[in-house]
Enzyme design. Structure first.
Site, PDB file in Angstrom:
ATOM      1  N   HIS A  98      -6.411  -6.999  -0.423  1.00  0.00           N
ATOM      2  CA  HIS A  98      -6.523  -5.574  -0.711  1.00  0.00           C
ATOM      3  C   HIS A  98      -5.692  -5.226  -1.947  1.00  0.00           C
ATOM      4  O   HIS A  98      -4.633  -5.815  -2.188  1.00  0.00           O
ATOM      5  CB  HIS A  98      -6.036  -4.735   0.482  1.00  0.00           C
ATOM      6  CG  HIS A  98      -6.763  -5.026   1.758  1.00  0.00           C
ATOM      7  ND1 HIS A  98      -6.268  -5.903   2.701  1.00  0.00           N
ATOM      8  CD2 HIS A  98      -7.935  -4.557   2.238  1.00  0.00           C
ATOM      9  CE1 HIS A  98      -7.126  -5.959   3.712  1.00  0.00           C
ATOM     10  NE2 HIS A  98      -8.141  -5.161   3.461  1.00  0.00           N
ATOM     11  N   ASP A 152      -4.595 -12.462   3.693  1.00  0.00           N
ATOM     12  CA  ASP A 152      -5.834 -11.992   4.312  1.00  0.00           C
ATOM     13  C   ASP A 152      -7.063 -12.339   3.487  1.00  0.00           C
ATOM     14  O   ASP A 152      -8.183 -11.959   3.843  1.00  0.00           O
ATOM     15  CB  ASP A 152      -5.784 -10.491   4.589  1.00  0.00           C
ATOM     16  CG  ASP A 152      -5.120  -9.689   3.496  1.00  0.00           C
ATOM     17  OD1 ASP A 152      -4.829 -10.260   2.428  1.00  0.00           O
ATOM     18  OD2 ASP A 152      -4.891  -8.488   3.695  1.00  0.00           O
ATOM     19  N   ASP A 212      -2.808 -10.498  -2.154  1.00  0.00           N
ATOM     20  CA  ASP A 212      -3.391  -9.937  -0.943  1.00  0.00           C
ATOM     21  C   ASP A 212      -4.840  -9.546  -1.231  1.00  0.00           C
ATOM     22  O   ASP A 212      -5.181  -9.162  -2.353  1.00  0.00           O
ATOM     23  CB  ASP A 212      -2.588  -8.700  -0.515  1.00  0.00           C
ATOM     24  CG  ASP A 212      -2.967  -8.171   0.852  1.00  0.00           C
ATOM     25  OD1 ASP A 212      -2.234  -8.430   1.819  1.00  0.00           O
ATOM     26  OD2 ASP A 212      -4.013  -7.489   0.956  1.00  0.00           O
ATOM     27  N   HIS A 235       0.818  -1.223   0.000  1.00  0.00           N
ATOM     28  CA  HIS A 235       0.000   0.000   0.000  1.00  0.00           C
ATOM     29  C   HIS A 235       0.849   1.271   0.000  1.00  0.00           C
ATOM     30  O   HIS A 235       0.348   2.353  -0.318  1.00  0.00           O
ATOM     31  CB  HIS A 235      -0.909   0.050   1.223  1.00  0.00           C
ATOM     32  CG  HIS A 235      -2.028  -0.947   1.200  1.00  0.00           C
ATOM     33  ND1 HIS A 235      -2.865  -1.092   0.118  1.00  0.00           N
ATOM     34  CD2 HIS A 235      -2.436  -1.859   2.127  1.00  0.00           C
ATOM     35  CE1 HIS A 235      -3.749  -2.046   0.386  1.00  0.00           C
ATOM     36  NE2 HIS A 235      -3.511  -2.535   1.584  1.00  0.00           N
TER      37      HIS A 235
END
Length: 578
Positions: A185, A276, A183, A143
């Site tokens: 996200h 995740d 991931d 991120h």
């Protein structure tokens, strides 16, 4: 510690350093991104004897000059000094200026070790000293933007390593890098750092929820394909909902990633290995099993001569993350694979997303231009269950509040959606819905399913030249909105109505047309408001159609009872029909 010499055993690097556990919340507050994440992984690997069969490496800090290949000097200075004494009284305030970030006295060292460790193992795999490697590092990185820490990430570890191989070690012969970000996200930072660079093919599969899932921007849309010389080298597979599991990810591998990877022919693969999306993760809402991760990794082993580097990103269920990394380690070691099978079919929305991605990229990758067989699209999918909960709480943010619930199947609403799907919203803003065959809509009344015995059919109030004035039907209808998880945070919800920006948003949102505050209610809904709320950056074509389909579906659903329902899985309803 080195693995015993065995000419038939793959040399797999394994890197873990307890010093990265020193990055923690400043006052010991509970946080999903905590030191126990990597400790749990290491303990699991040790219990299975994995380190004894790998080449265990020591962590080393990255040098500023290499970090500067993707981060600004100002950002590097901040992360380098944030743990020093002079920032003791300022850390909390500085952290609050970022999106989902904390700092403490160990943050600087851990960040430099994480970045340097991914560089170290990547270089060894590129050289041929190792066949593959796993870097168990934190804080995560995907991120982190060039000038900003966000989403638990301080330095972008994988991006730093990729730039290092391409620009600082040309003698290693790494000309093309495939970055696979699985991931849950979207890897916004990594995407932005290589958006114009054809030397890096960035592939991210993630929950998107139409721009509402973290990091809550349109950057994760399938239409973000790169630009300039990098056009076509940025691939996003944006899930419309949670519940995606092994079957969904394998379908994307088979029909998007693997055909493109074969054409691209990378020299090395770097995996932003977030776990995740695993079963029982508290943040992801997906359900990949350890077997699913092992299968995804196994399918990538056929490229780049098996030169794969896995760098840990997210993953917040300690058991799931440990079991999943163990399964991946066994794949890299080419030991006896995890036994398992995939019995479920992909979600219906998964096939829709796959088709959209393939269509968007087919001009860049001819392998994607072949139409998927209709029998695959029609027979190999499962509907998404939709749960309607009666809730007695108006303030709780707990998803399962113990209220009465009714679970229905999305396919039961086909009778409602089929007429809507034939509407073509015109572009002249006159509020007309034109049927594809230009036949008056009232000749095909909406027939509601038996699941909705009390529903009222949505009928046009007048018809002019074969065109229905649908705005007049809906103009006085109130729509109640419900969500779950972080979207039920009151400041964020009010922001969607009134406009502005709160924590978790990259950009301000304009708000809805009706900016009045929600009505107070002691009944079952948490909050309400008139008409449709701002849905952030809906992608590409037919935006108007999508918005009003959502609107119509909600109207019909909410007329099924005199009670007020909380749609605890609103995304499941919406995404099954768009």
């Amino acid at each position: 510690m080195a693995a015993p010499e065995d000419p038939h055993r793959r040399r797999v690097g394994l890197l873990y350093d307890e010093r990265m556990c020193r990055h923690a919340t400043p006052d010991g507050e509970i946080h999903p991104e905590n030191p126990d994440r990597i400790r749990a992984i290491w303990q699991k690997l040790e219990s299975e004897g994995i380190p004894l069969r790998c080449v265990v490496l020591s962590a080393k800090e990255a040098e500023d000059k290499y970090i500067a290949s993707v981060h600004t000097a100002r950002h590097i200075k901040l992360i380098k000094n944030i743990s020093s004494k002079k920032f003791n009284s300022q850390r909390l305030r500085i952290a609050s200026e970022f999106n989902s970030i904390y700092f403490n006295k160990g943050s600087s060292e851990a960040s430099y070790l994480a970045a340097g460790s991914v560089m170290e193992v990547s270089e060894k795999v590129a050289k041929g000293d190792l066949d593959s490697a796993i870097a168990i590092v934190r804080p995560p990185g995907h991120h982190a933007e060039s000038d900003e820490a966000m989403g638990f990430c301080l330095f972008n570890n994988v991006a730093i390593a990729a730039n290092f191989l391409l620009n600082e070690r040309p003698e290693l012969g790494i000309r093309k890098i495939l970055i696979v970000d699985w991931d849950v996200h979207h890897g916004n930072g990594t995407q932005n750092m290589f958006y114009n660079d054809p030397r890096v093919l960035f592939f991210s599969v993630h929950r998107f929820d139409f721009g509402m899932f973290y990091p809550a921007s349109g950057d994760g849309s399938y239409c973000m394909i790169g630009e300039g010389p990098g056009a076509g080298y940025n691939i996003n597979v944006p899930w419309e909902q949670g519940q995606c599991g092994d079957a969904d990810y394998v379908a994307v591998w088979d029909h998007v990633l693997l055909p493109v990877a074969e054409s691209y022919d990378p020299d090395i693969i770097l995996i932003s290995a977030g776990f995740d999306a695993a079963v029982d993760d508290p943040l992801g809402g997906c359900c990949i099993t350890p077997y699913g991760y092992s299968l995804m990794l196994k399918k990538l082993m056929g490229f780049a001569q098996g030169k794969i580097v896995m760098a840990l990103e997210g993953g917040y269920n300690l058991k799931s993350i440990a079991d999943s990394v163990l399964a991946c380690a066994k794949v890299l070691l080419e030991e006896k694979p995890l036994v398992g099978s995939i019995k479920a079919q992909p979600l219906e929305s998964t096939w829709r997303v796959i088709q959209e991605v393939r269509h968007e990229l087919k001009t860049f990758w001819p392998a994607l231009s072949v139409e998927l067989p209709q029998k695959v699209l029609v027979s190999n999918w499962r509907p998404c269950s939709v749960e309607l909960n009666l809730s007695s709480s108006s303030e709780s943010i707990v998803e399962n509040d113990g209220g009465a619930s009714v679970t229905i199947c999305a396919t039961n609403f086909v009778e409602i959606i089929e007429p809507l799907s034939k509407l073509n919203i015109d572009e002249d803003n006159h509020g007309k819905a034109i049927t594809l065959d230009h036949i008056a809509t009232d000749k095909s009344p909406v027939v509601l399913s038996e699941e909705c015995p009390n529903a009222q059919a949505l009928m046009p109030d007048k018809n002019v030249d074969g065109c229905t004035r649908w705005r007049s039907v809906l103009s006085k209808t109130e729509v109640w909105y419900g969500s779950y998880g972080s979207n039920m945070w009151k400041p964020g919800f009010l922001c969607y109505i009134k406009g502005g920006k709160v924590e978790g948003m990259n950009e301000p949102c304009p708000g809805s047309q009706d900016k009045s505050s929600p009505k107070d209610s002691s009944s079952s809904m948490m909050y309400c408001f008139k008409r449709i709320v701002y849905i952030k950056r809906m992608v590409k074509a037919k935006v108007q159609e999508h918005l009003y389909w959502i609107y119509l579906i909600l109207v019909l659903l909410l007329k099924t009872s005199h009670c007020l329902w909380r749609l605890s899985r609103l995304d499941g309803i919406l995404t099954s029909f768009i």
